[in-house]
Design a protein around this motif. Structure first.
Motif, PDB file in Angstrom:
ATOM      1  N   ASP A 180       0.827  -1.206   0.000  1.00 26.63           N
ATOM      2  CA  ASP A 180       0.000   0.000   0.000  1.00 26.63           C
ATOM      3  C   ASP A 180       0.865   1.261   0.000  1.00 26.63           C
ATOM      4  O   ASP A 180       0.610   2.194  -0.760  1.00 26.63           O
ATOM      5  N   GLU A 181       1.872   1.295   0.866  1.00 23.79           N
ATOM      6  CA  GLU A 181       2.742   2.464   0.957  1.00 23.79           C
ATOM      7  C   GLU A 181       3.511   2.695  -0.339  1.00 23.79           C
ATOM      8  O   GLU A 181       3.683   3.827  -0.772  1.00 23.79           O
ATOM      9  N   SER A 182       3.974   1.617  -0.928  1.00 21.10           N
ATOM     10  CA  SER A 182       4.811   1.737  -2.123  1.00 21.10           C
ATOM     11  C   SER A 182       3.999   1.988  -3.392  1.00 21.10           C
ATOM     12  O   SER A 182       4.536   2.470  -4.375  1.00 21.10           O
ATOM     13  N   LYS A 183       2.729   1.604  -3.349  1.00 21.71           N
ATOM     14  CA  LYS A 183       1.881   1.650  -4.545  1.00 21.71           C
ATOM     15  C   LYS A 183       2.485   0.820  -5.680  1.00 21.71           C
ATOM     16  O   LYS A 183       2.317   1.117  -6.865  1.00 21.71           O
ATOM     17  N   ALA A 184       3.207  -0.228  -5.286  1.00 26.22           N
ATOM     18  CA  ALA A 184       3.873  -1.097  -6.268  1.00 26.22           C
ATOM     19  C   ALA A 184       2.861  -1.731  -7.207  1.00 26.22           C
ATOM     20  O   ALA A 184       1.758  -2.091  -6.804  1.00 26.22           O
ATOM     21  N   THR A 185       3.245  -1.859  -8.454  1.00 23.17           N
ATOM     22  CA  THR A 185       2.439  -2.585  -9.431  1.00 23.17           C
ATOM     23  C   THR A 185       3.150  -3.860  -9.860  1.00 23.17           C
ATOM     24  O   THR A 185       2.551  -4.729 -10.479  1.00 23.17           O
ATOM     25  N   ARG A 186       4.442  -3.956  -9.533  1.00 23.94           N
ATOM     26  CA  ARG A 186       5.243  -5.149  -9.843  1.00 23.94           C
ATOM     27  C   ARG A 186       5.992  -5.564  -8.596  1.00 23.94           C
ATOM     28  O   ARG A 186       6.506  -4.713  -7.862  1.00 23.94           O
ATOM     29  N   VAL A 187       6.075  -6.871  -8.369  1.00 22.52           N
ATOM     30  CA  VAL A 187       6.776  -7.380  -7.196  1.00 22.52           C
ATOM     31  C   VAL A 187       7.751  -8.463  -7.642  1.00 22.52           C
ATOM     32  O   VAL A 187       7.371  -9.392  -8.346  1.00 22.52           O
ATOM     33  N   TRP A 188       8.994  -8.319  -7.236  1.00 21.45           N
ATOM     34  CA  TRP A 188      10.007  -9.362  -7.403  1.00 21.45           C
ATOM     35  C   TRP A 188      10.410  -9.753  -6.002  1.00 21.45           C
ATOM     36  O   TRP A 188      10.657  -8.891  -5.159  1.00 21.45           O
ATOM     37  N   PHE A 189      10.430 -11.060  -5.719  1.00 22.25           N
ATOM     38  CA  PHE A 189      10.828 -11.472  -4.378  1.00 22.25           C
ATOM     39  C   PHE A 189      11.528 -12.819  -4.399  1.00 22.25           C
ATOM     40  O   PHE A 189      11.450 -13.583  -5.349  1.00 22.25           O
ATOM     41  N   THR A 190      12.242 -13.058  -3.324  1.00 24.37           N
ATOM     42  CA  THR A 190      12.869 -14.343  -3.080  1.00 24.37           C
ATOM     43  C   THR A 190      12.788 -14.598  -1.582  1.00 24.37           C
ATOM     44  O   THR A 190      12.498 -13.682  -0.809  1.00 24.37           O
ATOM     45  N   THR A 191      13.001 -15.816  -1.173  1.00 24.64           N
ATOM     46  CA  THR A 191      12.993 -16.149   0.247  1.00 24.64           C
ATOM     47  C   THR A 191      14.441 -16.351   0.696  1.00 24.64           C
ATOM     48  O   THR A 191      15.330 -16.535  -0.125  1.00 24.64           O
ATOM     49  N   ASP A 192      14.679 -16.311   1.990  1.00 22.25           N
ATOM     50  CA  ASP A 192      16.029 -16.421   2.536  1.00 22.25           C
ATOM     51  C   ASP A 192      16.096 -17.555   3.558  1.00 22.25           C
ATOM     52  O   ASP A 192      15.790 -17.382   4.721  1.00 22.25           O
ATOM     53  N   TRP A 193      16.508 -18.709   3.091  1.00 23.93           N
ATOM     54  CA  TRP A 193      16.643 -19.906   3.923  1.00 23.93           C
ATOM     55  C   TRP A 193      17.485 -19.627   5.159  1.00 23.93           C
ATOM     56  O   TRP A 193      17.174 -20.080   6.257  1.00 23.93           O
ATOM     57  N   TYR A 194      18.567 -18.868   4.984  1.00 23.06           N
ATOM     58  CA  TYR A 194      19.536 -18.672   6.057  1.00 23.06           C
ATOM     59  C   TYR A 194      19.052 -17.714   7.141  1.00 23.06           C
ATOM     60  O   TYR A 194      19.670 -17.632   8.199  1.00 23.06           O
ATOM     61  N   SER A 195      17.978 -17.025   6.923  1.00 28.60           N
ATOM     62  CA  SER A 195      17.450 -16.122   7.945  1.00 28.60           C
ATOM     63  C   SER A 195      16.446 -16.825   8.862  1.00 28.60           C
ATOM     64  O   SER A 195      16.007 -16.240   9.847  1.00 28.60           O
TER      65      SER A 195
END
Length: 92
Positions: free
Chosen positions: A31-46
């Motif tokens: 909501d804050e970013s008003k993003a229309t595209r999202v790229w993500f990955t997960t972090d096993w080590y965290s």
């Protein structure tokens, strides 16, 4: 674990943070970013005492948040480095 969403406004870049363990936090960042595209990955080590199920939950949380903003998010990319350090006989 935090995921960062970058917002470009003119020449300025602002960072909005989200806790990938908390779907509401991700929705707030969207909501804050008003993003229309999202790229993500997960972090096993965290992850404390990591399991595949715990890592998958992080990804599910992002997707669940995106599903709450169906008219906002137009494109989603999940990037995985799974087994990137394993020799499989072909380039990764």
């Amino acid at each position: 674990m935090l995921s960062l969403f970058y917002i470009r406004t003119g020449d300025a870049i602002r960072v909005v943070q989200a806790d990938m363990n908390d779907t509401a936090s991700i929705v707030k960042a969207l909501d804050e970013s008003k993003a229309t595209r999202v790229w993500f990955t997960t972090d096993w080590y965290s992850i404390k005492s990591p399991t595949r199920a715990k890592e998958a939950r992080l990804g599910y949380n992002v997707i669940d948040a995106i599903c709450q903003r169906p008219h906002q998010i137009q494109h989603v990319v999940y990037n995985s480095g799974a087994e990137a350090d394993t020799e499989i006989g072909r380039a990764h």
